[in-house]
Scaffold this active site. Sequence first.
Site, PDB file in Angstrom:
ATOM      1  N   GLU A   1       3.873  -6.890   1.742  1.00 46.68           N
ATOM      2  CA  GLU A   1       3.421  -7.414   0.329  1.00 46.68           C
ATOM      3  C   GLU A   1       3.314  -6.021  -0.550  1.00 46.68           C
ATOM      4  O   GLU A   1       2.250  -5.519  -1.142  1.00 46.68           O
ATOM      5  CB  GLU A   1       1.905  -8.082   0.530  1.00 46.68           C
ATOM      6  CG  GLU A   1       1.593  -8.976   1.279  1.00 46.68           C
ATOM      7  CD  GLU A   1       0.091  -9.234   1.587  1.00 46.68           C
ATOM      8  OE1 GLU A   1      -0.772  -8.322   1.259  1.00 46.68           O
ATOM      9  OE2 GLU A   1      -0.217 -10.338   2.107  1.00 46.68           O
ATOM     10  N   PRO A   2       4.529  -5.403  -0.934  1.00 50.01           N
ATOM     11  CA  PRO A   2       4.481  -4.082  -1.578  1.00 50.01           C
ATOM     12  C   PRO A   2       4.459  -4.404  -3.260  1.00 50.01           C
ATOM     13  O   PRO A   2       4.897  -5.534  -3.456  1.00 50.01           O
ATOM     14  CB  PRO A   2       5.699  -3.508  -1.218  1.00 50.01           C
ATOM     15  CG  PRO A   2       6.878  -4.754  -1.133  1.00 50.01           C
ATOM     16  CD  PRO A   2       5.838  -5.612  -0.334  1.00 50.01           C
ATOM     17  N   GLY A   3       3.546  -3.561  -3.935  1.00 50.18           N
ATOM     18  CA  GLY A   3       3.586  -3.663  -5.062  1.00 50.18           C
ATOM     19  C   GLY A   3       3.969  -2.456  -5.840  1.00 50.18           C
ATOM     20  O   GLY A   3       5.159  -2.495  -6.441  1.00 50.18           O
ATOM     21  N   ARG A   4       3.109  -1.606  -5.985  1.00 48.78           N
ATOM     22  CA  ARG A   4       3.484  -0.362  -6.544  1.00 48.78           C
ATOM     23  C   ARG A   4       4.801   0.396  -6.017  1.00 48.78           C
ATOM     24  O   ARG A   4       5.635   0.972  -7.114  1.00 48.78           O
ATOM     25  CB  ARG A   4       2.163   0.769  -6.203  1.00 48.78           C
ATOM     26  CG  ARG A   4       2.153   1.899  -7.087  1.00 48.78           C
ATOM     27  CD  ARG A   4       1.288   2.886  -6.287  1.00 48.78           C
ATOM     28  NE  ARG A   4      -0.054   2.146  -6.037  1.00 48.78           N
ATOM     29  CZ  ARG A   4      -1.020   2.459  -6.766  1.00 48.78           C
ATOM     30  NH1 ARG A   4      -0.957   3.012  -8.065  1.00 48.78           N
ATOM     31  NH2 ARG A   4      -2.224   1.876  -6.327  1.00 48.78           N
TER      32      ARG A   4
ATOM     33  N   CYS B   1     -13.328   5.382 -28.735  1.00 45.26           N
ATOM     34  CA  CYS B   1     -14.496   5.916 -29.079  1.00 45.26           C
ATOM     35  C   CYS B   1     -15.252   6.249 -27.806  1.00 45.26           C
ATOM     36  O   CYS B   1     -16.398   5.721 -27.462  1.00 45.26           O
ATOM     37  CB  CYS B   1     -15.340   5.312 -29.949  1.00 45.26           C
ATOM     38  SG  CYS B   1     -14.628   5.568 -31.440  1.00 45.26           S
ATOM     39  N   GLU B   2     -14.659   6.735 -26.597  1.00 48.79           N
ATOM     40  CA  GLU B   2     -15.486   7.140 -25.610  1.00 48.79           C
ATOM     41  C   GLU B   2     -14.710   8.393 -24.923  1.00 48.79           C
ATOM     42  O   GLU B   2     -13.461   8.245 -25.055  1.00 48.79           O
ATOM     43  CB  GLU B   2     -15.768   6.156 -24.307  1.00 48.79           C
ATOM     44  CG  GLU B   2     -14.827   5.063 -23.907  1.00 48.79           C
ATOM     45  CD  GLU B   2     -15.453   4.138 -22.991  1.00 48.79           C
ATOM     46  OE1 GLU B   2     -15.726   4.277 -22.032  1.00 48.79           O
ATOM     47  OE2 GLU B   2     -15.364   2.911 -23.552  1.00 48.79           O
TER      48      GLU B   2
ATOM     49  N   GLY C   1       0.711  -1.094   0.047  1.00 49.87           N
ATOM     50  CA  GLY C   1       0.186   0.037  -0.039  1.00 49.87           C
ATOM     51  C   GLY C   1       0.823   1.375   0.078  1.00 49.87           C
ATOM     52  O   GLY C   1       0.434   2.279  -0.172  1.00 49.87           O
TER      53      GLY C   1
ATOM     54  N   TYR D   1      -9.515   5.425 -12.044  1.00 45.26           N
ATOM     55  CA  TYR D   1      -9.288   5.992 -10.815  1.00 45.26           C
ATOM     56  C   TYR D   1      -8.895   7.777 -10.801  1.00 45.26           C
ATOM     57  O   TYR D   1      -8.378   8.268  -9.859  1.00 45.26           O
ATOM     58  CB  TYR D   1      -8.250   5.359  -9.913  1.00 45.26           C
ATOM     59  CG  TYR D   1      -8.020   4.036 -10.168  1.00 45.26           C
ATOM     60  CD1 TYR D   1      -8.884   3.181  -9.491  1.00 45.26           C
ATOM     61  CD2 TYR D   1      -7.013   3.283 -10.867  1.00 45.26           C
ATOM     62  CE1 TYR D   1      -9.029   1.901  -9.388  1.00 45.26           C
ATOM     63  CE2 TYR D   1      -7.079   2.112 -10.970  1.00 45.26           C
ATOM     64  CZ  TYR D   1      -7.816   1.254 -10.228  1.00 45.26           C
ATOM     65  OH  TYR D   1      -7.728   0.002 -10.190  1.00 45.26           O
TER      66      TYR D   1
HETATM   67  N1  LLP Z   1      -1.664  -6.929  -0.777  1.00 51.73           N
HETATM   68  C1  LLP Z   1      -2.898  -7.024  -1.198  1.00 51.73           C
HETATM   69  C2  LLP Z   1      -3.740  -8.115  -0.331  1.00 51.73           C
HETATM   70  C3  LLP Z   1      -3.454  -6.170  -2.007  1.00 51.73           C
HETATM   71  O1  LLP Z   1      -4.591  -6.275  -2.250  1.00 51.73           O
HETATM   72  C4  LLP Z   1      -2.675  -5.404  -2.659  1.00 51.73           C
HETATM   73  C5  LLP Z   1      -3.246  -4.234  -3.830  1.00 51.73           C
HETATM   74  C6  LLP Z   1      -1.278  -5.225  -2.269  1.00 51.73           C
HETATM   75  C7  LLP Z   1      -0.693  -5.959  -1.442  1.00 51.73           C
HETATM   76  C8  LLP Z   1      -0.163  -4.292  -3.225  1.00 51.73           C
HETATM   77  O2  LLP Z   1      -0.695  -2.937  -2.914  1.00 51.73           O
HETATM   78  P1  LLP Z   1       0.461  -1.830  -3.379  1.00 51.73           P
HETATM   79  O3  LLP Z   1       1.623  -1.847  -2.413  1.00 51.73           O
HETATM   80  O4  LLP Z   1       0.849  -2.025  -4.875  1.00 51.73           O
HETATM   81  O5  LLP Z   1      -0.355  -0.677  -3.114  1.00 51.73           O
HETATM   82  N2  LLP Z   1      -5.168  -1.291  -9.564  1.00 51.73           N
HETATM   83  C9  LLP Z   1      -5.182  -0.105  -8.710  1.00 51.73           C
HETATM   84  C10 LLP Z   1      -4.307  -0.823  -7.608  1.00 51.73           C
HETATM   85  C11 LLP Z   1      -5.057  -1.781  -6.834  1.00 51.73           C
HETATM   86  C12 LLP Z   1      -4.568  -2.457  -5.568  1.00 51.73           C
HETATM   87  C13 LLP Z   1      -5.063  -4.001  -5.155  1.00 51.73           C
HETATM   88  N3  LLP Z   1      -4.440  -4.431  -4.125  1.00 51.73           N
HETATM   89  C14 LLP Z   1      -4.262   1.242  -9.164  1.00 51.73           C
HETATM   90  O6  LLP Z   1      -4.053   1.229 -10.381  1.00 51.73           O
HETATM   91  O7  LLP Z   1      -4.215   1.958  -8.365  1.00 51.73           O
END
Ligand code: LLP
Length: 423
Positions: free
Chosen positions: A273-276, A343-344, A239, A315
């Site tokens: 659990e980092p993603g972004r 087309c939107e 997050g 978003y």
């Molecule tokens: N763990 C869980 C359980 C999650 O649901 C998520 C993201 C993460 C970790 C990773 O979160 P992050 O570190 O990336 O914030 N499509 C959206 C974001 C959806 C996030 C879903 N869950 C966007 O483009 O902003």
Amino acid sequence: MDHFQYRNGVLHAEDVPIPDIAAAIGTPFYCYSTATMTRHYNVLTGALDGTGAKVCYAIKANSNQAVIRTLVELGAGVDVISGGELTRALAAGAVPGDVVFAGPGKTREELVQALALGIYQFNVESEPELRLLSALAAEMGKVAPVSIRVNPDVDAGTHEKITTGRNQNKFGIPIGRAMEIFELGAALPGLAMLGVAIHIGSQITDLAPFEAAFDKALGLIDELRAAGHEIRRCNLGGGLGIPYGGETPPAPAAYGAMVKRMTANRNLDLVLEPGRVLVGNAGILVARVIHEKHEGRRFVIIDAAMNDLIRPAMYDSWHDIVPVLAPAPDAVLAAADVVGPICETGDTLAKGRDLAPLAPNDLIAVRSAGAYGAVMASTYNSRPLVAEVMVKADLFAAIRPRQDIDDLIALDQAPPWQQTIFA
Ligand code: LLP
């Protein structure tokens, strides 16, 4: 900091000029920087140094196997959300013992797949899921390592569609019911009730909601331990936000310091659990200008669209847009909407951006597109999926070729009563 910088007026990815990639691959394409991903991983793990935290990259952010592989080689585990992601992560070199399986709707088949592999942890989100996992594990003669995802009812202060930790959201077990669920899990066969998990949302730009949620999770762990449960793990979710435009998210160092302060001397195995934060600013989407259109407003029409990058439409998100060739110092900037060919009206990547005049075939880059970009793309309007490219120093390679329109339309099958078409 990222490795997309101008050199002599030309945008580069590390040591590679973006126009070279466009000439070789065509447009649009996603371009990822290995050095940026590496840097972000090292900064985050450095900030957590000494905690022993297991960093499980949330591959939903970008699941190209070359991206997963880059992070796995640096030492990351993975967080997956589906059987498909699990299969993909393993194909990219992750090992089952480093996999966390999250998500509110795991199917029987997915649970069986993960049980058979022997993953690190199931983050269980509901009582029915707990009962199903127990039954399957017992049947298979396995013991499932479980953390219960609790919903702490904390507002992450992020976009409505990506906040997950309030009580009206579908995620987790309300924290008030957690004790009861742990009692149940302890009594059911086939489960090792190891920990508590939380994840309150994505693109969080303030430490306070993290701190509030961690405080609740740690308080729960104290209660559970006092009640005799041997809680060993705490999964703090992902997050952490990134700067897209004007945001000032906490630096990983500040986040790490907070984690250290809150979890010190608690004898917990931490999971993140980092993603972004790992991949978001390690990617750009490069597109070509089709033409400008001036009808009251200035529209820059490009060959990338909402199907390639859905975030602005979905978003209302901001992505910086920059020309690949830096404009002359005396170029006159004027406000423009940057739009795609779909087309939107929602097919608007950016509104009212000050841009120098752009000519047909000029290249532009949409920044901060490494997370939730390519993975959320679709083929709407029969637009083939774009190419993905990875750069490492002065090397670049397609890590997913552009989808071919013939391959795309060949996916459809004629029903028997239409045999004469689709020939
Ligand atoms: N763990 C869980 C359980 C999650 O649901 C998520 C993201 C993460 C970790 C990773 O979160 P992050 O570190 O990336 O914030 N499509 C959206 C974001 C959806 C996030 C879903 N869950 C966007 O483009 O902003």
